[in-house]
Design an enzyme around this catalytic site. Structure first.
Site, PDB file in Angstrom:
ATOM      1  CB  CYS A 282      -1.027   0.078   1.127  1.00  0.00           C
ATOM      2  SG  CYS A 282      -1.777  -1.325   1.117  1.00  0.00           S
TER       3      CYS A 282
ATOM      4  CG  HIS B 259      -3.337   3.099   2.558  1.00  0.00           C
ATOM      5  ND1 HIS B 259      -3.866   2.739   1.323  1.00  0.00           N
ATOM      6  CD2 HIS B 259      -3.429   2.002   3.272  1.00  0.00           C
ATOM      7  CE1 HIS B 259      -4.206   1.552   1.388  1.00  0.00           C
ATOM      8  NE2 HIS B 259      -4.091   0.942   2.560  1.00  0.00           N
TER       9      HIS B 259
ATOM     10  CG  ASN C  68      -6.717  -1.349   1.139  1.00  0.00           C
ATOM     11  OD1 ASN C  68      -6.029  -0.887   0.270  1.00  0.00           O
ATOM     12  ND2 ASN C  68      -6.131  -1.555   2.447  1.00  0.00           N
TER      13      ASN C  68
HETATM   14  N1  ACO Z   1     -18.413 -10.380   8.227  1.00  0.00           N
HETATM   15  C1  ACO Z   1     -18.968 -10.863   9.366  1.00  0.00           C
HETATM   16  N2  ACO Z   1     -18.203 -10.964  10.774  1.00  0.00           N
HETATM   17  C2  ACO Z   1     -16.752 -11.135  10.360  1.00  0.00           C
HETATM   18  C3  ACO Z   1     -16.151 -10.720   9.303  1.00  0.00           C
HETATM   19  C4  ACO Z   1     -16.847 -10.502   8.181  1.00  0.00           C
HETATM   20  N3  ACO Z   1     -16.292 -10.115   7.067  1.00  0.00           N
HETATM   21  N4  ACO Z   1     -14.891 -10.694   9.629  1.00  0.00           N
HETATM   22  C5  ACO Z   1     -14.610 -11.115  10.971  1.00  0.00           C
HETATM   23  N5  ACO Z   1     -15.734 -11.284  11.291  1.00  0.00           N
HETATM   24  C6  ACO Z   1     -16.146 -11.640  12.944  1.00  0.00           C
HETATM   25  C7  ACO Z   1     -14.938 -12.514  13.232  1.00  0.00           C
HETATM   26  O1  ACO Z   1     -15.164 -13.804  13.224  1.00  0.00           O
HETATM   27  C8  ACO Z   1     -15.118 -11.832  14.837  1.00  0.00           C
HETATM   28  O2  ACO Z   1     -16.008 -12.909  15.317  1.00  0.00           O
HETATM   29  P1  ACO Z   1     -15.846 -13.419  16.798  1.00  0.00           P
HETATM   30  O3  ACO Z   1     -15.948 -12.064  17.786  1.00  0.00           O
HETATM   31  O4  ACO Z   1     -16.990 -14.221  16.947  1.00  0.00           O
HETATM   32  O5  ACO Z   1     -14.683 -14.275  16.861  1.00  0.00           O
HETATM   33  C9  ACO Z   1     -15.698 -10.573  14.964  1.00  0.00           C
HETATM   34  O6  ACO Z   1     -16.190 -10.320  13.543  1.00  0.00           O
HETATM   35  C10 ACO Z   1     -14.712  -9.751  15.233  1.00  0.00           C
HETATM   36  O7  ACO Z   1     -13.593  -9.823  14.219  1.00  0.00           O
HETATM   37  P2  ACO Z   1     -12.280  -9.159  14.261  1.00  0.00           P
HETATM   38  O8  ACO Z   1     -11.135  -9.400  13.040  1.00  0.00           O
HETATM   39  O9  ACO Z   1     -11.698  -8.934  15.588  1.00  0.00           O
HETATM   40  O10 ACO Z   1     -12.839  -7.606  13.710  1.00  0.00           O
HETATM   41  P3  ACO Z   1     -12.482  -6.228  14.289  1.00  0.00           P
HETATM   42  O11 ACO Z   1     -13.197  -5.465  15.108  1.00  0.00           O
HETATM   43  O12 ACO Z   1     -10.894  -6.293  14.567  1.00  0.00           O
HETATM   44  O13 ACO Z   1     -12.288  -5.530  12.678  1.00  0.00           O
HETATM   45  C11 ACO Z   1     -11.221  -5.088  10.908  1.00  0.00           C
HETATM   46  C12 ACO Z   1     -11.986  -6.084  11.485  1.00  0.00           C
HETATM   47  C13 ACO Z   1     -11.903  -3.849  10.451  1.00  0.00           C
HETATM   48  C14 ACO Z   1     -10.583  -5.801   9.590  1.00  0.00           C
HETATM   49  C15 ACO Z   1      -9.822  -4.504  11.693  1.00  0.00           C
HETATM   50  O14 ACO Z   1      -9.242  -5.761  12.073  1.00  0.00           O
HETATM   51  C16 ACO Z   1      -9.116  -4.014  10.862  1.00  0.00           C
HETATM   52  O15 ACO Z   1      -9.030  -2.630  10.696  1.00  0.00           O
HETATM   53  N6  ACO Z   1      -7.761  -4.361  10.419  1.00  0.00           N
HETATM   54  C17 ACO Z   1      -6.671  -3.914   9.647  1.00  0.00           C
HETATM   55  C18 ACO Z   1      -6.995  -4.515   8.335  1.00  0.00           C
HETATM   56  C19 ACO Z   1      -6.535  -3.758   7.250  1.00  0.00           C
HETATM   57  O16 ACO Z   1      -7.058  -2.833   6.971  1.00  0.00           O
HETATM   58  N7  ACO Z   1      -5.641  -4.570   6.404  1.00  0.00           N
HETATM   59  C20 ACO Z   1      -5.475  -3.969   4.839  1.00  0.00           C
HETATM   60  C21 ACO Z   1      -4.064  -4.083   4.545  1.00  0.00           C
HETATM   61  S1  ACO Z   1      -3.187  -2.917   5.509  1.00  0.00           S
HETATM   62  C22 ACO Z   1      -3.518  -1.449   5.360  1.00  0.00           C
HETATM   63  O17 ACO Z   1      -4.030  -1.148   4.088  1.00  0.00           O
HETATM   64  C23 ACO Z   1      -3.327  -0.430   6.193  1.00  0.00           C
END
Ligand code: ACO
Length: 324
Positions: free
Chosen positions: A112, A251, A281
């Site tokens: 990215c 980003h 993204n």
């Molecule tokens: N749909 C439904 N439920 C989901 C999904 C989905 N797509 N994905 C995860 N869940 C569930 C999980 O299984 C979990 O369930 P559980 O509590 O029963 O175990 C719950 O939702 C929470 O999951 P988490 O992964 O902990 O979700 P979180 O609140 O952390 O949010 C997110 C997820 C928004 C992706 C966050 O982790 C984040 O922002 N991460 C950064 C990822 C990113 O942006 N990467 C891109 C590349 S790097 C960059 O560009 C900066």
């Protein structure tokens, strides 16, 4: 006196994939995606919309906006992690499509952060040769590099390309400085295996193919902290107060990361350009697409101090300041 952006362009694939459609593909809900990430839809490349083709279309628009012909280009750099071939580079395909016969061309793998790293190197070339015109592109078709059954990743990404033509100006405008960093020791929090190969080191258990794999929560923590640190480091080095920043193009990862970063930096939301709801993204393409939209909508005024920041797989991250 410095390196200025002479013109910008962008290109998105035709097909739009909404959150509602994603509900039919993978175990998720449109509401979960919207509320957790702020993403409502993303563009998905199809036939004739390979990374280099999106990049070429974005480049043509940037060249037209800059009033620069392809033959005037001395260098083409494409930030990408989703070329349709490993060799030649997407940049070489773009060079050929444009007929940029005087340019040398290569790809840059910084996930990215590809576009900001590209700006940095273009600035260094132009500082040593004021006559040089350089095309920096961020382009991705990550839809072909996702496991569409992995809801942790497939809901986040989209395809697209953005481009900028850079050159020298004798005015007070130009790229002020950058503060880029990398940390390869954290590679396994966000990665993509190499495609199948006869290389014995790549025939490892757990090599599920060339798909993005991610520890979302860990990436989140590192991304927010790292972007904040690089922005603060850059401002401190340049002795610029955060309140002196007129416009921010971060980003476009997801709204949770963006909101957290904006809170930590204490920047008014009205100064921050956000389009992640429409495109998801798009990795290396996200900043140049956002720059092109902001530029074409006249949101950046001449003389504005514009701040960019990014974070991606590697890890790679950084911040850049431009006097527009
Ligand atoms: N749909 C439904 N439920 C989901 C999904 C989905 N797509 N994905 C995860 N869940 C569930 C999980 O299984 C979990 O369930 P559980 O509590 O029963 O175990 C719950 O939702 C929470 O999951 P988490 O992964 O902990 O979700 P979180 O609140 O952390 O949010 C997110 C997820 C928004 C992706 C966050 O982790 C984040 O922002 N991460 C950064 C990822 C990113 O942006 N990467 C891109 C590349 S790097 C960059 O560009 C900066």
């Amino acid at each position: 006196m410095g390196t200025v952006v002479l013109g910008t362009g962008s290109c998105l694939p035709e097909r739009i994939l909404t959150n509602l459609e994603l509900e039919t593909i993978v175990d998720t809900s449109a509401e979960w995606i919207r509320s957790r990430t702020g993403i409502e839809s993303r563009h998905i490349g199809g036939r004739g919309e390979q990374t280099y083709q999106l990049a070429t279309n974005a480049a043509k628009k940037a060249l037209a906006a800059a009033g620069v012909s392809a033959k005037e280009l001395g260098l083409i750099v494409v930030g990408t992690i989703s070329s349709h071939m490993l060799m030649p580079s997407s940049a070489c395909f773009v060079q050929s499509e444009l007929g940029a016969e005087n340019a040398f061309a290569y790809d840059l793998n910084a996930a990215c952060s590809g576009f900001l790293y590209g700006l940095d190197l273009a600035d260094k070339y132009i500082r040593t040769d004021h006559s040089m015109k350089i095309l920096v592109i961020g382009a991705e078709t990550l839809s072909g590099r996702l496991n569409w059954q992995d809801r942790n990743t497939c809901i986040l990404f989209g395809d697209g390309a953005g481009a900028a033509v850079l050159g020298h100006s004798d005015s007070e405008r130009g790229l002020i400085d950058s503060n880029h960093r990398s940390d390869g020791s954290l590679w396994d929090l966000l990665y993509m295996h190499a495609p199948e190969s006869l290389n014995p080191d790549l025939l490892v258990a757990g090599n599920s193919g060339a798909y993005i794999q991610m520890e979302g929560r860990e990436v989140f923590k590192h991304a927010v902290r790292a972007m904040e640190d690089s922005v603060r480091g850059l401002l401190q080095k340049q002795n610029i107060d955060i309140n002196a920043i007129d416009f921010v193009i971060p980003h476009q990862a997801n709204m949770r990361i963006l909101n957290n970063l904006i809170d930590r930096l204490d920047i008014p939301l009205r100064k921050v350009f956000i389009n992640v709801s429409k495109y998801g993204n798009t990795s290396a393409a996200s900043i140049p697409i956002a720059l092109d939209e902001a530029n074409r909508h006249g949101l950046i005024a001449e003389g504005d101090t514009v701040l960019f920041c990014s974070f991606g797989g590697g890890f790679t991250w950084g911040a850049t300041l431009i006097k527009w």
